[in-house]
Design an enzyme around this catalytic site. Sequence first.
Site, short mmCIF file in Angstrom:
data_model
loop_
_atom_site.label_atom_id
_atom_site.label_comp_id
_atom_site.label_asym_id
_atom_site.label_seq_id
_atom_site.Cartn_x
_atom_site.Cartn_y
_atom_site.Cartn_z
N CYS A 2 39.44 29.56 68.07
CA CYS A 2 38.74 30.56 67.38
C CYS A 2 39.19 31.96 67.42
O CYS A 2 40.05 32.39 68.28
CB CYS A 2 37.15 30.90 68.15
SG CYS A 2 36.30 29.71 68.48
N ARG A 27 43.74 29.92 64.25
CA ARG A 27 43.05 29.75 65.51
C ARG A 27 41.92 28.67 65.51
O ARG A 27 41.50 28.32 66.45
CB ARG A 27 42.50 31.13 66.17
CG ARG A 27 43.60 32.09 66.22
CD ARG A 27 43.20 33.32 66.63
NE ARG A 27 42.59 33.37 68.13
CZ ARG A 27 43.47 33.31 69.25
NH1 ARG A 27 44.69 33.80 69.00
NH2 ARG A 27 42.79 33.29 70.46
N TRP A 77 36.70 27.16 65.96
CA TRP A 77 37.43 25.84 66.57
C TRP A 77 36.32 25.10 67.31
O TRP A 77 35.87 25.66 68.45
CB TRP A 77 38.60 25.87 67.22
CG TRP A 77 39.28 24.72 67.63
CD1 TRP A 77 40.25 23.98 66.92
CD2 TRP A 77 39.42 24.25 68.88
NE1 TRP A 77 40.53 22.83 67.42
CE2 TRP A 77 40.13 22.72 68.68
CE3 TRP A 77 38.84 24.21 69.94
CZ2 TRP A 77 40.42 21.92 69.60
CZ3 TRP A 77 38.88 23.17 70.97
CH2 TRP A 77 39.76 22.08 70.67
N ASN A 101 35.07 34.00 71.37
CA ASN A 101 36.07 32.97 71.40
C ASN A 101 36.31 32.63 72.98
O ASN A 101 36.34 33.39 73.78
CB ASN A 101 37.37 33.81 71.09
CG ASN A 101 38.68 33.19 71.32
OD1 ASN A 101 38.83 31.83 71.30
ND2 ASN A 101 39.83 34.04 71.67
N GLY A 102 36.17 31.44 73.11
CA GLY A 102 36.13 30.90 74.54
C GLY A 102 35.19 29.77 74.83
O GLY A 102 34.70 29.26 74.08
N GLU A 485 59.51 15.32 71.07
CA GLU A 485 58.99 16.69 70.09
C GLU A 485 58.82 16.09 68.72
O GLU A 485 57.87 16.45 67.99
CB GLU A 485 59.97 17.67 70.33
CG GLU A 485 59.79 18.88 69.47
CD GLU A 485 58.14 19.45 69.38
OE1 GLU A 485 57.50 19.19 70.40
OE2 GLU A 485 57.96 19.94 68.45
N LYS A 489 55.42 16.17 66.53
CA LYS A 489 55.06 16.72 65.16
C LYS A 489 54.75 15.99 64.25
O LYS A 489 53.89 16.48 63.20
CB LYS A 489 56.48 17.67 64.95
CG LYS A 489 56.45 18.87 64.06
CD LYS A 489 55.71 19.78 65.00
CE LYS A 489 56.55 20.57 65.96
NZ LYS A 489 55.36 20.97 67.15
N GLU A 492 50.76 14.80 64.66
CA GLU A 492 50.00 16.28 64.66
C GLU A 492 49.81 16.75 62.97
O GLU A 492 48.62 17.01 62.84
CB GLU A 492 50.90 17.30 65.37
CG GLU A 492 50.33 18.76 65.36
CD GLU A 492 51.31 19.57 66.13
OE1 GLU A 492 52.36 19.44 66.17
OE2 GLU A 492 50.75 21.01 66.22
N HIS A 508 61.12 -3.33 76.98
CA HIS A 508 60.18 -3.55 78.29
C HIS A 508 58.99 -3.59 77.78
O HIS A 508 57.99 -3.47 78.52
CB HIS A 508 60.52 -2.59 79.36
CG HIS A 508 62.07 -2.62 79.91
ND1 HIS A 508 62.34 -3.63 80.93
CD2 HIS A 508 62.91 -1.79 79.74
CE1 HIS A 508 63.72 -3.51 81.13
NE2 HIS A 508 64.20 -2.19 80.45
N LYS A 608 45.92 26.75 66.79
CA LYS A 608 47.26 27.35 67.36
C LYS A 608 46.95 27.54 68.88
O LYS A 608 47.98 27.34 69.51
CB LYS A 608 47.75 28.30 66.57
CG LYS A 608 49.41 28.78 66.90
CD LYS A 608 50.08 28.94 65.66
CE LYS A 608 51.54 29.13 66.32
NZ LYS A 608 51.94 27.78 66.47
C1 F6R Z 1 52.53 21.73 68.77
C2 F6R Z 1 51.92 23.10 69.12
C3 F6R Z 1 51.35 23.07 70.53
C4 F6R Z 1 51.89 24.14 71.36
C5 F6R Z 1 50.95 24.20 72.84
C6 F6R Z 1 51.43 25.25 73.64
O1 F6R Z 1 52.91 21.79 67.36
O2 F6R Z 1 52.03 23.87 68.45
O3 F6R Z 1 51.56 21.63 71.50
O4 F6R Z 1 53.25 24.09 71.51
O5 F6R Z 1 49.84 24.36 72.63
O6 F6R Z 1 51.27 26.48 73.02
P1 F6R Z 1 51.94 27.89 73.73
O7 F6R Z 1 53.19 27.79 73.29
O8 F6R Z 1 51.49 28.97 72.78
O9 F6R Z 1 51.72 27.98 74.92
#
Ligand code: F6R
Length: 613
Positions: A2, A27, A77, A101-102, A485, A489, A492, A508, A608
């Site tokens: 949010c 957000r 969100w 927000n929260g 990773e 990506k 996601e 395995h 994010k």
């Molecule tokens: C994936 C992504 C998330 C963040 C995670 C941690 O692309 O962006 O997995 O890496 O939410 O976020 P931060 O780095 O802001 O603590």
Amino acid sequence: MCGIIGYTGTKPVCPILIDGLRALEYRGYDSAGVALSGKTLTTVKRAGRISVLEEALAAGEAGADLQAPCGIAHTRWATHGAPTDANAHPHATDRLALVHNGIIENDRALRRELEEKGYVFNSETDTEAAAKLIDSIYAETPDPIAAIRAAAKRLEGAYALAVVFADRPKQIYAIRRDNPLIVAATAEGAFLASDIPALLPHTKDYYRPDENEIVVLDAEGEAPSVRFFGAEGELTHPVCTVNWNVEQAEKGGYDHFMRKELGEGPEGVRRTLTPLVRDGLPAFGLPLMDGLGKMRSMRIVACGTAMHAGLMGRAFIERLARMPVTVEIASEFRYRNPILSPDEPILLLSQSGETADTLAALRLARANGIPTAAIVNVIGSSVAREADAVLATHAGPEIAVASTKAYATQASMMALIAVAIAHQRGLITDEKAKEMTAALADRLPAALEETIALEEQMIEQAKRLSSAEHVFYIGRGTDYDGSVEGALKLKEISYIHSEAYAAGELKHGTISLITDGVPVVALSTDANTASKMASNMREVRARGGYVLLICTEATRAEVEPCSDACIVLPESDPMLAPICGVLTEHMIAYHTARVMGCDVDKPRNLAKSVTVE
Ligand code: F6R
């Protein structure tokens, strides 16, 4: 999780709120809404993207006063209740409108209590309980600061709240607990926001209120002002200044923030590492970091992509500096009663510095007297403010939900830390340490740029991946850390199911999932494991799998014959190559999602900054 924005001043608030929401949309983007405070207090809110809200406003919805000079807004969100108009913020009563927000954790109990008092709830949200609670107190005591303070004592959970009262049309009141909130005042108005990009068009100077303070934004007097009130009375805060600019927070001609940010990774790495090199050696200028070599072991705690950068860091540190390192998912760490020791510092990695689980892990460590260091991209964020030692990544603002340039800066910082510890422990000579430091600070940014230049090959492969239902990623050692990773990506942003496996583990169990044409992305940058990777790739191809190989000149001869397609990285150095490999995987994920027509910057269900647990 949010985004909230507020403004009171001399200009019409609507365009400021809408632009601010756009800057905060990363957000959350399930719904958007505004409360406009002028001759009347009106609320307009809509499920869906900001453009839907704009249309409602343009259509004169609810008689909204588009010239009003004060208001608050929210992009959501969803946590409590589906993304509907009713669940969208602001939540309003006759007396006030509120954005949040929260998460309010005791909302059910509050709701029951307020219903008994005659309140009728219109949404499924936790936030509505906070709005009605403040309303009920304000009805008895029409003092905003007292009402919000009394309500905050009853609210459990995490929040940044902003409230406008119908009888105070030029003021905004706010409070935060465990959630970010920044405020600023210029000659044109007073602002509040969840994050810096929303303020950048107006000012680079801002304040970060402490938890539980009441913040008052006021345009009533001669000049717009921001004031802070703690339990003991009025307080002041030092001004923070951000060195980001508006262009950095804009797409700059690219179709997506993600593609722009992938291109900014190399410069981010350069900016991050250069200030940490003195006389050719790593120098952090922080006693904790410069004395890491004396520590027995280290723990890295983070979430998601940041945690994956920690995995890569663990491999570098263990290999080079022979220091045992454990990497923990922050949300697990705090609930498993971890065994902590003062000679095992905790290193937290976070782009935003506001991730709720990472922040909670930091607080747990500090409460137990454990030395803490944080690697953060947002200076002044909660993690940065609370850790004992802070190292900044200079990736610049990262807007796309998928973290890419932040990963490049975090992983390269971890590599520099590995060199530093190895040197502190006398495991590498001055000369070797200087050579490795130069490789990271000078050669790595260039190698990342050369990697991006291979984009056409990545686009070709992305077209192939875009029709897959499942994609597997395999690697060994640092290449497995990179594969984890890469798989994150892809899933996601493209919604293709993807998983990473340690290449040796495939047989395995997982190999049963390999059938005709199933793509397997093999990352092989480590010459020590190339022959083993070759065997694993052969096993995949024997089952009909399509092997897309990412390798280096050092591994190529061994692994290329076992692949269907091959991208050769420009760098073979064991620390540089895996970071280039992950950039390649990020680029492939980006193009796959783009070819599929996905909303690359705002993938479904994600936000994010994850400020809830
Ligand atoms: C994936 C992504 C998330 C963040 C995670 C941690 O692309 O962006 O997995 O890496 O939410 O976020 P931060 O780095 O802001 O603590």
